[in-house]
Design an enzyme around this catalytic site. Sequence first.
Site, mmCIF file in Angstrom:
data_model
loop_
_atom_site.group_PDB
_atom_site.id
_atom_site.type_symbol
_atom_site.label_atom_id
_atom_site.label_comp_id
_atom_site.label_asym_id
_atom_site.label_seq_id
_atom_site.Cartn_x
_atom_site.Cartn_y
_atom_site.Cartn_z
ATOM 1 N N ASP A 134 13.063 -34.381 -3.198
ATOM 2 C CA ASP A 134 12.919 -33.290 -2.247
ATOM 3 C C ASP A 134 11.436 -33.204 -1.899
ATOM 4 O O ASP A 134 10.604 -32.953 -2.772
ATOM 5 C CB ASP A 134 13.371 -31.998 -2.953
ATOM 6 C CG ASP A 134 13.875 -30.940 -2.001
ATOM 7 O OD1 ASP A 134 13.348 -30.869 -0.895
ATOM 8 O OD2 ASP A 134 14.785 -30.184 -2.404
ATOM 9 N N ASP A 236 12.191 -30.767 3.070
ATOM 10 C CA ASP A 236 12.365 -29.317 2.967
ATOM 11 C C ASP A 236 11.700 -28.567 4.128
ATOM 12 O O ASP A 236 10.562 -28.885 4.500
ATOM 13 C CB ASP A 236 11.722 -28.867 1.642
ATOM 14 C CG ASP A 236 11.864 -27.385 1.394
ATOM 15 O OD1 ASP A 236 12.970 -26.958 1.041
ATOM 16 O OD2 ASP A 236 10.868 -26.656 1.561
ATOM 17 N N GLU A 292 15.946 -30.881 6.494
ATOM 18 C CA GLU A 292 16.523 -29.532 6.521
ATOM 19 C C GLU A 292 16.139 -28.931 7.865
ATOM 20 O O GLU A 292 14.978 -28.589 8.080
ATOM 21 C CB GLU A 292 15.969 -28.682 5.380
ATOM 22 C CG GLU A 292 16.664 -27.342 5.306
ATOM 23 C CD GLU A 292 15.971 -26.315 4.411
ATOM 24 O OE1 GLU A 292 16.659 -25.402 3.935
ATOM 25 O OE2 GLU A 292 14.746 -26.414 4.206
ATOM 26 N N HIS A 366 21.825 -25.395 -2.568
ATOM 27 C CA HIS A 366 21.274 -24.435 -3.539
ATOM 28 C C HIS A 366 20.794 -23.133 -2.891
ATOM 29 O O HIS A 366 20.326 -22.246 -3.605
ATOM 30 C CB HIS A 366 20.117 -25.090 -4.299
ATOM 31 C CG HIS A 366 18.964 -25.386 -3.387
ATOM 32 N ND1 HIS A 366 18.981 -26.462 -2.512
ATOM 33 C CD2 HIS A 366 17.804 -24.744 -3.168
ATOM 34 C CE1 HIS A 366 17.866 -26.447 -1.805
ATOM 35 N NE2 HIS A 366 17.127 -25.428 -2.189
ATOM 36 N N ASP A 367 20.874 -23.039 -1.563
ATOM 37 C CA ASP A 367 20.466 -21.805 -0.874
ATOM 38 C C ASP A 367 21.670 -21.030 -0.350
ATOM 39 O O ASP A 367 21.496 -19.995 0.297
ATOM 40 C CB ASP A 367 19.590 -22.143 0.345
ATOM 41 C CG ASP A 367 18.275 -22.774 -0.038
ATOM 42 O OD1 ASP A 367 17.742 -22.442 -1.110
ATOM 43 O OD2 ASP A 367 17.772 -23.614 0.740
HETATM 44 C C1 GLC Z 1 14.056 -24.535 1.679
HETATM 45 C C2 GLC Z 1 14.661 -24.658 0.308
HETATM 46 C C3 GLC Z 1 14.636 -23.317 -0.354
HETATM 47 C C4 GLC Z 1 13.207 -22.878 -0.481
HETATM 48 C C5 GLC Z 1 12.498 -22.897 0.854
HETATM 49 C C6 GLC Z 1 11.019 -22.824 0.689
HETATM 50 O O1 GLC Z 1 14.796 -23.761 2.521
HETATM 51 O O2 GLC Z 1 15.941 -25.193 0.397
HETATM 52 O O3 GLC Z 1 15.267 -23.313 -1.601
HETATM 53 O O4 GLC Z 1 13.149 -21.594 -1.026
HETATM 54 O O5 GLC Z 1 12.743 -24.088 1.572
HETATM 55 O O6 GLC Z 1 10.536 -24.035 0.190
#
Ligand code: GLC
Length: 588
Positions: A134, A236, A292, A366-367
């Site tokens: 990641d 990310d 993402e 995970h979010d």
């Molecule tokens: C992304 C991750 C999340 C994190 C955020 C800040 O959305 O998936 O878990 O809190 O970025 O890095």
Amino acid sequence: MLLGKGNKKMIVNALMTCMLIAAGCGRSTETDKLQTSGPKWWQQTVAYEIYVKSFMDSDGDGTGDLNGITSKLDHLKELGVGAVWLTPCYVSPQADNGYDIADYYNIDPAYGTMDDMERLIEEARKRDIRIVMDLVFNHTSIENEWFKESRSGKDNDKSDWYIWKDPKPDGSAPTNWRSIFGGSAWEYDETRGQYYLHTFLPEQPDLNWENPEVRKALQDIAKFWIDKGVGGFRMDAITYIKKPDYADGRPDAADGLTGIHAMTANTDGILDYLHEFKSEVQEGTDIFTVGEANGVAPSDLKYWTGKDGVFDMVFEFGLVNIDLPDESNWCERREWKLGEFRSFFSENLEVSDETGGWFPAFLENHDQPRSIDHFMPGEGDRIAKGKALATLLLTMKGTPFIMQGEELGYINVDWPSIDDYNDISTRNHYSFALEEGYTEEEAMDGVHHFARDSARTPMQWDASANAGFTKGEPWLPVYPDYQVFNRAEEKKDPDSVLNYYISLSGLRREHSELREGDYEDIMPDSDSIFAYTRTQGDKKATILINFTDSEARYDADLIKDSECLITSCGDTSPGILAPFEAVVYGQK
Ligand code: GLC
């Protein structure tokens, strides 16, 4: 012969690959060949997300770790997994559970050492599994040396590596932007007498991608991990890296602020940075990238994925936000129709087909809430729902991404008090709701639906104490249903969600049409059944999934000359689906 930059890189990479193979690094030659045609290795496999902190604890400190993951690789192998995305396990003060990175070149001691990582990569490769890192490149931790130097004054090598701005004449923040995790997106720093920008927590300062040195430093990190033998990267929060003008937005809530997402996500010029990253880092390798892509509308996807796009795949947010018109407000959920749910898949697949891109099928991460509660809320058997959603995930065109625990049929946690929740974003959403005038009950209802903790509870391996996850005190409570829903018990039960996942994954391996075949929505008007075909040459699979808790009917002609390959209910009758039943037919 004169070699162009790209060619040189390809040759260097090929040589390096050969050296690694010769050195017996356990790499399989099949995946190491630089493919020029045909489906790529990552298009043929199943991906799996591991929340490192919660997967398996090998040393009894209550926190999952890399050796724990290595000890459980066979579970992944059995699921047919070929790519494992690890949430960040670099050195981090853990303000956002690792998404605040202090040192990209080392492993956090809580998770192990670089030796452990190398062993994990090697053991995974022996099982034809590649590790995916990641890359958190929108921001670092405030503990990162880059930031420490940057904040030490206005005149140092890194002074321009983050986004520093003077206060407004009245001393207030440069803009009225609200960070994604709540509160102003600006934090004042006494030493510099300036504010720095943080899209997420104040502990996560945003990097300044305008600065070519920053971009180069980030590319170097990615290359370091490619040299370690990883198979890809999940990028990310990557839609936030390019900031537009620093102007106030129209307030969207009682706090007088405006959500930063609307101001900075996917702004002009971002793709230049990402094309540069792709050509500098990825070309000539066999890794894949998945971005993402929150904030990338379906109409823009063509620039993000596909042959001329910047990533191999992008996680688009249309599906996970289907019930959430405003991500900052968890108290305003909306009803949705199955047609909207289906459109997410049709739209994404249309773009990837047109552009030569590829779709990452996902229902959880995970979010996000657990998919059983998210997409099949209300009455009904959770096992049936888990299997129905598994059918969708593993028969969809693209690379399926399973979130740890999804294969065991996890559901959301419903802890009674906000104090029970670990996730900072969950707690901030709760406070925001109260500030906006919602009652405590309404605020908790939002938490029960959307808390990120639901995806993060420890993996349930067996019925022993703490579900076999740790011999110590788990960092987050184990879900109380672990005596029934755990890997060992489910493995013994032929009707379990887990065994269904294993069978489906096997079916996907056997049937190339399920991996590569064209997708067609065949009941586009149905409010209860999601039905589609996957066709490749003369091979055709027909998939029918009932999204309701009542019996649903379809035209049995849709499955004429077909035989049932798998059903979630043990038995099925042509033309009828039991509540939440899913079935896959294959051409006879
Ligand atoms: C992304 C991750 C999340 C994190 C955020 C800040 O959305 O998936 O878990 O809190 O970025 O890095």
